[in-house]
Scaffold this motif. Structure first.
Motif, PDB file in Angstrom:
ATOM      1  N   LEU A  82     -37.199  77.020 -18.263  1.00 33.19           N
ATOM      2  CA  LEU A  82     -36.300  76.027 -17.692  1.00 33.19           C
ATOM      3  C   LEU A  82     -34.847  76.407 -17.962  1.00 33.19           C
ATOM      4  CD1 LEU A  82     -35.787  73.356 -16.260  1.00 33.19           C
ATOM      5  CD2 LEU A  82     -36.135  72.197 -18.460  1.00 33.19           C
ATOM      6  N   ALA A  83     -34.553  76.849 -19.178  1.00 33.08           N
ATOM      7  CA  ALA A  83     -33.184  77.264 -19.516  1.00 33.08           C
ATOM      8  C   ALA A  83     -32.728  78.416 -18.624  1.00 33.08           C
ATOM      9  CB  ALA A  83     -33.097  77.648 -20.986  1.00 33.08           C
ATOM     10  N   ASP A  84     -33.611  79.383 -18.403  1.00 30.60           N
ATOM     11  CA  ASP A  84     -33.276  80.515 -17.533  1.00 30.60           C
ATOM     12  C   ASP A  84     -33.010  80.038 -16.107  1.00 30.60           C
ATOM     13  OD1 ASP A  84     -33.668  82.247 -19.646  1.00 30.60           O
ATOM     14  OD2 ASP A  84     -35.728  82.758 -19.052  1.00 30.60           O
ATOM     15  N   GLN A  85     -33.860  79.155 -15.617  1.00 31.74           N
ATOM     16  CA  GLN A  85     -33.705  78.654 -14.253  1.00 31.74           C
ATOM     17  C   GLN A  85     -32.391  77.905 -14.087  1.00 31.74           C
ATOM     18  OE1 GLN A  85     -37.296  76.808 -12.505  1.00 31.74           O
ATOM     19  NE2 GLN A  85     -38.302  77.439 -14.407  1.00 31.74           N
ATOM     20  N   LEU A  86     -32.049  77.055 -15.061  1.00 35.10           N
ATOM     21  CA  LEU A  86     -30.797  76.312 -14.980  1.00 35.10           C
ATOM     22  C   LEU A  86     -29.589  77.233 -15.021  1.00 35.10           C
ATOM     23  CD1 LEU A  86     -31.581  73.203 -17.201  1.00 35.10           C
ATOM     24  CD2 LEU A  86     -31.255  73.255 -14.724  1.00 35.10           C
ATOM     25  N   LYS A  87     -29.683  78.278 -15.820  1.00 32.54           N
ATOM     26  CA  LYS A  87     -28.572  79.225 -15.900  1.00 32.54           C
ATOM     27  C   LYS A  87     -28.355  79.916 -14.558  1.00 32.54           C
ATOM     28  CE  LYS A  87     -26.502  82.771 -18.654  1.00 32.54           C
ATOM     29  NZ  LYS A  87     -26.375  83.297 -19.964  1.00 32.54           N
ATOM     30  N   VAL A  88     -29.451  80.309 -13.914  1.00 33.40           N
ATOM     31  CA  VAL A  88     -29.354  81.024 -12.643  1.00 33.40           C
ATOM     32  C   VAL A  88     -28.944  80.085 -11.511  1.00 33.40           C
ATOM     33  CG1 VAL A  88     -30.701  82.243 -10.885  1.00 33.40           C
ATOM     34  CG2 VAL A  88     -30.954  82.839 -13.296  1.00 33.40           C
ATOM     35  N   THR A  89     -29.530  78.880 -11.462  1.00 33.28           N
ATOM     36  CA  THR A  89     -29.315  78.010 -10.307  1.00 33.28           C
ATOM     37  C   THR A  89     -28.038  77.182 -10.385  1.00 33.28           C
ATOM     38  OG1 THR A  89     -30.731  76.315 -11.271  1.00 33.28           O
ATOM     39  CG2 THR A  89     -31.751  77.849  -9.709  1.00 33.28           C
ATOM     40  N   VAL A  90     -27.669  76.703 -11.548  1.00 35.07           N
ATOM     41  CA  VAL A  90     -26.487  75.844 -11.655  1.00 35.07           C
ATOM     42  C   VAL A  90     -25.517  76.289 -12.737  1.00 35.07           C
ATOM     43  CG1 VAL A  90     -27.580  73.814 -10.658  1.00 35.07           C
ATOM     44  CG2 VAL A  90     -27.699  74.171 -13.113  1.00 35.07           C
ATOM     45  N   GLY A  91     -25.744  77.469 -13.315  1.00 35.72           N
ATOM     46  CA  GLY A  91     -24.804  78.006 -14.291  1.00 35.72           C
ATOM     47  C   GLY A  91     -24.957  77.470 -15.701  1.00 35.72           C
ATOM     48  N   GLY A  92     -26.021  76.790 -16.012  1.00 36.82           N
ATOM     49  CA  GLY A  92     -26.240  76.266 -17.365  1.00 36.82           C
ATOM     50  C   GLY A  92     -26.895  74.907 -17.316  1.00 36.82           C
ATOM     51  N   GLY A  93     -26.662  74.127 -18.343  1.00 34.98           N
ATOM     52  CA  GLY A  93     -27.256  72.797 -18.419  1.00 34.98           C
ATOM     53  C   GLY A  93     -26.420  71.765 -17.695  1.00 34.98           C
ATOM     54  N   LEU A  94     -27.014  70.629 -17.487  1.00 34.81           N
ATOM     55  CA  LEU A  94     -26.350  69.509 -16.825  1.00 34.81           C
ATOM     56  C   LEU A  94     -26.550  68.256 -17.656  1.00 34.81           C
ATOM     57  CD1 LEU A  94     -27.634  70.050 -13.185  1.00 34.81           C
ATOM     58  CD2 LEU A  94     -25.328  70.497 -14.009  1.00 34.81           C
ATOM     59  N   GLU A  95     -25.547  67.411 -17.665  1.00 27.49           N
ATOM     60  CA  GLU A  95     -25.689  66.097 -18.283  1.00 27.49           C
ATOM     61  C   GLU A  95     -25.323  65.071 -17.230  1.00 27.49           C
ATOM     62  OE1 GLU A  95     -23.636  63.426 -21.765  1.00 27.49           O
ATOM     63  OE2 GLU A  95     -23.856  65.570 -22.099  1.00 27.49           O
ATOM     64  N   ILE A  96     -26.216  64.149 -17.007  1.00 31.21           N
ATOM     65  CA  ILE A  96     -25.997  63.117 -15.998  1.00 31.21           C
ATOM     66  C   ILE A  96     -26.073  61.760 -16.679  1.00 31.21           C
ATOM     67  CG2 ILE A  96     -26.890  62.054 -13.900  1.00 31.21           C
ATOM     68  CD1 ILE A  96     -28.124  64.769 -13.243  1.00 31.21           C
ATOM     69  N   GLU A  97     -25.103  60.932 -16.387  1.00 32.25           N
ATOM     70  CA  GLU A  97     -25.101  59.582 -16.941  1.00 32.25           C
ATOM     71  C   GLU A  97     -24.972  58.598 -15.791  1.00 32.25           C
ATOM     72  OE1 GLU A  97     -22.276  56.894 -19.819  1.00 32.25           O
ATOM     73  OE2 GLU A  97     -22.419  59.035 -20.212  1.00 32.25           O
ATOM     74  N   THR A  98     -25.882  57.652 -15.740  1.00 33.09           N
ATOM     75  CA  THR A  98     -25.809  56.597 -14.728  1.00 33.09           C
ATOM     76  C   THR A  98     -25.869  55.257 -15.440  1.00 33.09           C
ATOM     77  OG1 THR A  98     -28.200  56.455 -14.396  1.00 33.09           O
ATOM     78  CG2 THR A  98     -27.006  58.023 -13.014  1.00 33.09           C
ATOM     79  N   TRP A  99     -25.369  54.242 -14.777  1.00 32.87           N
ATOM     80  CA  TRP A  99     -25.471  52.902 -15.323  1.00 32.87           C
ATOM     81  C   TRP A  99     -25.370  51.894 -14.194  1.00 32.87           C
ATOM     82  CZ3 TRP A  99     -21.161  55.863 -15.530  1.00 32.87           C
ATOM     83  CH2 TRP A  99     -19.998  55.329 -14.995  1.00 32.87           C
ATOM     84  N   SER A 100     -25.788  50.699 -14.506  1.00 32.36           N
ATOM     85  CA  SER A 100     -25.713  49.613 -13.550  1.00 32.36           C
ATOM     86  C   SER A 100     -25.527  48.319 -14.329  1.00 32.36           C
ATOM     87  CB  SER A 100     -26.998  49.542 -12.725  1.00 32.36           C
ATOM     88  OG  SER A 100     -26.999  48.359 -11.957  1.00 32.36           O
TER      89      SER A 100
END
Length: 142
Positions: A29-47
Protein backbone atom coordinates in the motif's frame (compact mmCIF):
# COMPACT_ATOMS: atom_id res chain seq x y z
CA UNK A 1 -8.76 4.78 -2.56
CA UNK A 2 -9.85 1.15 -2.82
CA UNK A 3 -13.20 2.22 -4.26
CA UNK A 4 -11.55 4.46 -6.84
CA UNK A 5 -9.22 1.70 -8.03
CA UNK A 6 -6.14 3.78 -7.15
CA UNK A 7 -4.86 1.17 -4.69
CA UNK A 8 -5.53 -2.49 -4.06
CA UNK A 9 -5.10 -4.67 -1.01
CA UNK A 10 -4.42 -8.34 -1.62
CA UNK A 11 -7.25 -10.49 -0.36
CA UNK A 12 -9.76 -7.62 -0.48
CA UNK A 13 -12.25 -7.54 -3.32
CA UNK A 14 -11.48 -4.28 -5.12
CA UNK A 15 -14.25 -2.25 -6.68
CA UNK A 16 -12.85 -2.34 -10.19
CA UNK A 17 -10.99 -5.61 -10.76
CA UNK A 18 -9.11 -4.61 -13.93
CA UNK A 19 -7.91 -1.36 -12.38
CA UNK A 20 -7.05 -3.11 -9.12
CA UNK A 21 -4.97 -5.71 -10.94
CA UNK A 22 -2.98 -2.95 -12.64
CA UNK A 23 -2.33 -1.18 -9.34
CA UNK A 24 -1.69 -4.38 -7.35
CA UNK A 25 1.45 -4.98 -9.38
CA UNK A 26 2.95 -1.90 -7.69
CA UNK A 27 3.43 -3.72 -4.37
CA UNK A 28 2.55 -2.66 -0.83
CA UNK A 29 0.00 0.00 0.00
CA UNK A 30 2.83 2.41 0.85
CA UNK A 31 4.47 1.73 -2.52
CA UNK A 32 1.19 2.24 -4.36
CA UNK A 33 0.49 5.54 -2.61
CA UNK A 34 3.98 6.78 -3.37
CA UNK A 35 3.59 5.98 -7.07
CA UNK A 36 -0.02 7.12 -7.52
CA UNK A 37 -0.28 10.22 -5.32
CA UNK A 38 3.29 10.91 -4.22
CA UNK A 39 2.98 9.59 -0.65
CA UNK A 40 0.38 9.40 2.07
CA UNK A 41 -2.83 11.34 2.37
CA UNK A 42 -4.69 12.68 5.36
CA UNK A 43 -8.35 13.47 4.95
CA UNK A 44 -10.50 15.13 7.55
CA UNK A 45 -14.25 15.53 7.22
CA UNK A 46 -16.87 16.75 9.62
CA UNK A 47 -20.50 17.62 9.80
CA UNK A 48 -22.61 19.51 12.30
CA UNK A 49 -25.59 17.30 11.53
CA UNK A 50 -26.47 14.71 14.17
CA UNK A 51 -25.57 11.07 13.52
CA UNK A 52 -28.58 9.23 12.18
CA UNK A 53 -30.29 12.41 10.97
CA UNK A 54 -31.44 10.63 7.82
CA UNK A 55 -30.03 13.35 5.59
CA UNK A 56 -27.46 11.12 3.88
CA UNK A 57 -24.50 12.93 5.39
CA UNK A 58 -22.08 10.00 5.37
CA UNK A 59 -22.89 9.24 1.74
CA UNK A 60 -22.50 12.85 0.67
CA UNK A 61 -19.18 13.24 2.53
CA UNK A 62 -18.02 9.89 1.15
CA UNK A 63 -18.93 10.84 -2.42
CA UNK A 64 -17.14 14.17 -2.21
CA UNK A 65 -14.07 12.53 -0.64
CA UNK A 66 -14.00 9.91 -3.41
CA UNK A 67 -14.24 12.64 -6.06
CA UNK A 68 -11.36 14.54 -4.45
CA UNK A 69 -9.21 11.41 -4.06
CA UNK A 70 -9.84 10.38 -7.65
CA UNK A 71 -8.92 13.81 -8.93
CA UNK A 72 -5.77 13.82 -6.76
CA UNK A 73 -4.74 10.53 -8.37
CA UNK A 74 -5.42 11.91 -11.85
CA UNK A 75 -8.56 9.88 -12.43
CA UNK A 76 -11.77 11.66 -13.34
CA UNK A 77 -15.08 9.85 -13.03
CA UNK A 78 -18.55 10.95 -14.02
CA UNK A 79 -21.26 11.38 -11.39
CA UNK A 80 -22.77 7.99 -12.11
CA UNK A 81 -19.47 6.19 -11.47
CA UNK A 82 -18.86 8.24 -8.31
CA UNK A 83 -22.33 7.32 -7.09
CA UNK A 84 -21.58 3.62 -7.49
CA UNK A 85 -18.18 4.01 -5.78
CA UNK A 86 -19.90 5.77 -2.89
CA UNK A 87 -22.40 2.96 -2.59
CA UNK A 88 -19.49 0.51 -2.36
CA UNK A 89 -17.75 2.73 0.19
CA UNK A 90 -20.88 2.76 2.36
CA UNK A 91 -20.99 -1.03 2.20
CA UNK A 92 -17.30 -1.33 3.15
CA UNK A 93 -17.71 1.08 6.06
CA UNK A 94 -21.01 -0.51 7.15
CA UNK A 95 -22.43 2.95 7.88
CA UNK A 96 -25.90 1.92 6.84
CA UNK A 97 -26.11 4.65 4.22
CA UNK A 98 -28.97 4.60 1.77
CA UNK A 99 -28.81 3.35 -1.78
CA UNK A 100 -29.15 6.80 -3.29
CA UNK A 101 -28.15 9.18 -0.48
CA UNK A 102 -25.01 10.35 -2.31
CA UNK A 103 -27.10 11.81 -5.14
CA UNK A 104 -27.77 14.84 -2.91
CA UNK A 105 -24.12 15.86 -2.91
CA UNK A 106 -22.89 14.63 -6.28
CA UNK A 107 -25.58 16.06 -8.56
CA UNK A 108 -26.30 19.78 -8.64
CA UNK A 109 -29.59 21.46 -7.86
CA UNK A 110 -32.92 20.10 -6.70
CA UNK A 111 -33.41 16.58 -7.93
CA UNK A 112 -35.11 13.28 -7.32
CA UNK A 113 -32.87 10.25 -6.79
CA UNK A 114 -34.35 6.81 -7.22
CA UNK A 115 -33.07 3.30 -6.87
CA UNK A 116 -35.35 0.48 -7.87
CA UNK A 117 -35.16 -2.99 -6.27
CA UNK A 118 -32.78 -5.53 -7.74
CA UNK A 119 -29.16 -6.10 -8.61
CA UNK A 120 -27.11 -4.65 -10.07
CA UNK A 121 -28.06 -1.40 -8.38
CA UNK A 122 -29.04 1.32 -10.82
CA UNK A 123 -29.41 4.90 -9.68
CA UNK A 124 -31.66 7.33 -11.53
CA UNK A 125 -31.69 11.07 -11.07
CA UNK A 126 -34.03 13.69 -12.43
CA UNK A 127 -33.72 17.45 -12.03
CA UNK A 128 -36.98 18.91 -10.79
CA UNK A 129 -36.23 22.57 -10.26
CA UNK A 130 -36.52 25.30 -12.77
CA UNK A 131 -36.27 28.99 -11.91
CA UNK A 132 -39.81 29.22 -10.54
CA UNK A 133 -39.34 26.14 -8.32
CA UNK A 134 -36.23 27.67 -6.82
CA UNK A 135 -38.04 30.92 -6.07
CA UNK A 136 -40.93 29.04 -4.41
CA UNK A 137 -38.50 27.01 -2.28
CA UNK A 138 -36.55 30.11 -1.24
CA UNK A 139 -39.79 31.94 -0.41
CA UNK A 140 -40.81 29.04 1.83
CA UNK A 141 -37.67 29.40 3.97
CA UNK A 142 -38.06 31.30 7.26
Amino acid sequence: LLCTGVVSLRGVHACEVAEANRVAELGTLADQLKVTVGGGLEIETWSLLPIGSGLGTSSILGGVALAALSRTAGQLYDRSALSMMTLRLEQLLTTGGGWQDQVGGLYPGVKIGRCFPGLPVRLYTCAVADGSTRVRLEDALP
